[in-house]
Design a protein around this motif. Structure first.
Motif, PDB file in Angstrom:
ATOM      1  N   HIS A 119      30.613  35.037  30.310  1.00 51.93           N
ATOM      2  CA  HIS A 119      30.090  35.091  31.692  1.00 51.93           C
ATOM      3  C   HIS A 119      29.404  36.440  31.851  1.00 51.93           C
ATOM      4  O   HIS A 119      29.938  37.377  32.441  1.00 51.93           O
ATOM      5  N   HIS A 122      29.200  38.737  34.971  1.00 49.08           N
ATOM      6  CA  HIS A 122      30.406  39.468  35.377  1.00 49.08           C
ATOM      7  C   HIS A 122      30.277  40.944  34.988  1.00 49.08           C
ATOM      8  O   HIS A 122      30.819  41.821  35.650  1.00 49.08           O
ATOM      9  N   SER A 171      30.428  32.493  38.429  1.00 47.50           N
ATOM     10  CA  SER A 171      31.233  33.621  37.938  1.00 47.50           C
ATOM     11  C   SER A 171      31.015  34.858  38.820  1.00 47.50           C
ATOM     12  O   SER A 171      31.947  35.646  39.028  1.00 47.50           O
ATOM     13  N   GLU A 174      33.107  34.299  41.869  1.00 52.52           N
ATOM     14  CA  GLU A 174      34.533  34.532  41.589  1.00 52.52           C
ATOM     15  C   GLU A 174      34.844  36.026  41.562  1.00 52.52           C
ATOM     16  O   GLU A 174      35.876  36.469  42.063  1.00 52.52           O
ATOM     17  N   ALA A 175      33.926  36.811  40.959  1.00 55.91           N
ATOM     18  CA  ALA A 175      34.158  38.265  40.899  1.00 55.91           C
ATOM     19  C   ALA A 175      34.240  38.839  42.312  1.00 55.91           C
ATOM     20  O   ALA A 175      35.022  39.752  42.585  1.00 55.91           O
ATOM     21  N   LYS A 178      37.420  36.597  44.288  1.00 51.95           N
ATOM     22  CA  LYS A 178      38.709  36.663  43.591  1.00 51.95           C
ATOM     23  C   LYS A 178      39.575  35.427  43.873  1.00 51.95           C
ATOM     24  O   LYS A 178      40.800  35.469  43.821  1.00 51.95           O
ATOM     25  N   THR A 305      36.824  38.297  31.219  1.00 46.36           N
ATOM     26  CA  THR A 305      36.456  36.881  31.369  1.00 46.36           C
ATOM     27  C   THR A 305      37.143  36.104  30.240  1.00 46.36           C
ATOM     28  O   THR A 305      36.557  35.827  29.202  1.00 46.36           O
ATOM     29  N   ALA A 309      39.264  32.200  32.997  1.00 48.30           N
ATOM     30  CA  ALA A 309      38.054  32.375  33.816  1.00 48.30           C
ATOM     31  C   ALA A 309      37.035  31.296  33.451  1.00 48.30           C
ATOM     32  O   ALA A 309      36.363  30.725  34.325  1.00 48.30           O
ATOM     33  N   ARG A 312      38.111  27.985  35.020  1.00 46.10           N
ATOM     34  CA  ARG A 312      37.862  27.876  36.472  1.00 46.10           C
ATOM     35  C   ARG A 312      36.405  27.461  36.735  1.00 46.10           C
ATOM     36  O   ARG A 312      36.147  26.615  37.595  1.00 46.10           O
TER      37      ARG A 312
END
Ligand SMILES: NC(=O)c1ccc[n+]([C@@H]2O[C@H](COP(=O)([O-])OP(=O)(O)OC[C@H]3O[C@@H](n4cnc5c(N)ncnc54)[C@H](O)[C@@H]3O)[C@@H](O)[C@H]2O)c1
Length: 334
Positions: A119, A122, A171, A174-175, A178, A305, A309, A312
């Motif tokens: 990813h 990220h 991604s 998500e960072a 969270k 990652t 990760a 997800r």
């Protein structure tokens, strides 16, 4: 460290070019079903050598493998590499199904090997800055994230545009958040028909995080413009990330309805303050990603990652596929 790169099509050469910079990498094996592509890499880069075809090449004495092949081959190749005792970095998306990702995670655990997914966003310094802006509270509560990732091509026939491009946005989301969204909806269309395997070339994906917080992703291979723009709207400030603006990729707008004097939103009055473009120190994210892979191997820890990760993001793509098949119905994320 002896590293095997499997797949030197469009993206693989970028991996090899970065690997050459790492002093701990004493040898880079290059494997491709198309031998001519691998030979080209070996002729171009030092410390590279032609490796046999994968999965047989995993048994040629390597410590780690980087899998840079089409998505459907990720799971079988990563599984074979883990079984051969190698640490594995797999390009995004980790696998085609969450069941495959779960199997890889369990296998890596059993073999005590590191499993990482590429990813790459990220690790982008711009994304780290967005994360810092949210973590520091400067943006306030995130109300929505809106991403546009469009350009003309590169058309793929093995996956649709969502599997190809949306892992980047998912991604990044998500960072920032969270956490996973609760529900996903996606609609799409195929505007350029592959003769045998037509895929959606445009997908609009909506992610519902609850409490009114939304994420939206527009990915498209059929656009006249290359755009890579993401708005992160907080209730204090708003940030805009333009990935193809080389000098000012991030702008933070002190705009909204929040009143710092009373610490409240002041609907319907609007506030317009300064716009700031924070300095972001540049470094190639692929290099940071590889440094994280080698750091995780050396320290025996999970990479940032990790397989989970990757899983997800695959779960969100699966939910997106279910929604696409049902005309955009919201699908709960397991
Ligand atoms: N992180 C990013 O920004 C980024 C960008 C592009 C692609 N990717 C990812 O990289 C992966 C590869 O994409 P690409 O665009 O390079 O695809 P590609 O089709 O251009 O190249 C894939 C290569 O893998 C080779 N290959 C397939 N099976 C193999 C095997 N068993 N052993 C050895 N070689 C094999 C093919 O011959 C081909 O040369 C995909 O997962 C894609 O999502 C990531």
């Amino acid at each position: 460290m002896k590293v095997l790169v499997v797949g030197t099509g469009y993206w693989g050469p970028n991996i090899v070019r970065n690997l050459v910079e790492f002093s701990e990498v004493e040898c880079i094996g290059v494997s491709d079903l198309d031998r001519a592509k691998a030979e080209k890499m070996v002729a171009r880069f030092p410390r590279t050598r032609l490796a046999g075809p994968a999965p047989e090449a995993f048994g040629e004495g390597y410590d780690a493998a980087v899998i840079v092949t089409p998505v459907d081959s990720h799971a079988p190749l990563a599984e074979a590499a883990l079984r051969a005792g190698l640490h594995v970095l797999v390009e995004k998306p980790l696998t085609r199904t969450s069941a495959d990702a779960e199997r890889l995670i369990a296998l890596a655990e059993e073999k005590n090997r590191r499993l990482m997914v590429g990813h790459v966003f990220h690790y982008k310094p711009e994304v780290r800055e967005l994360v810092r802006l949210v973590e520091s509270g400067e943006l306030g509560n995130v109300r929505y994230m809106d991403s546009v990732r469009v350009n003309l091509g590169l058309f793929r026939s093995d996956v649709n545009v969502m599997w190809d491009l949306a892992p980047h946005d998912l991604s990044i989301f998500e960072a920032i958040m969270k956490r996973m969204p609760e529900r996903v909806s996606a609609i799409g269309a195929c505007h350029v028909h592959h003769p045998t395997t037509p895929q959606e070339t445009m997908v609009l994906m909506t992610l519902d995080y609850g409490d009114g917080c939304l994420g939206h992703v527009h990915v498209n291979w059929f656009s006249p413009l290359k755009q890579r723009t993401m708005v992160i709207a907080g209730d204090r400030k708003m940030a805009v990330y333009d990935d193809i603006n080389p000098t000012h990729p991030i702008k933070v707008y002190d705009r909204g309805t929040y009143d710092p004097a009373t610490d409240t939103p002041m609907y319907p009055a609007l506030r317009t303050g300064e716009t700031v473009s924070p300095h972001v120190k540049q470094e190639e994210p692929l290099r940071i990603q590889l440094r994280e892979f080698f750091g995780a191997i050396a320290e025996g820890r999970a990479p940032a990652t990790d397989g989970a990760a990757g899983l997800r993001v695959v779960k969100l793509l699966e939910a997106g596929m279910r929604s696409l098949a049902e005309d955009g119905r919201f699908v709960n994320v397991a």
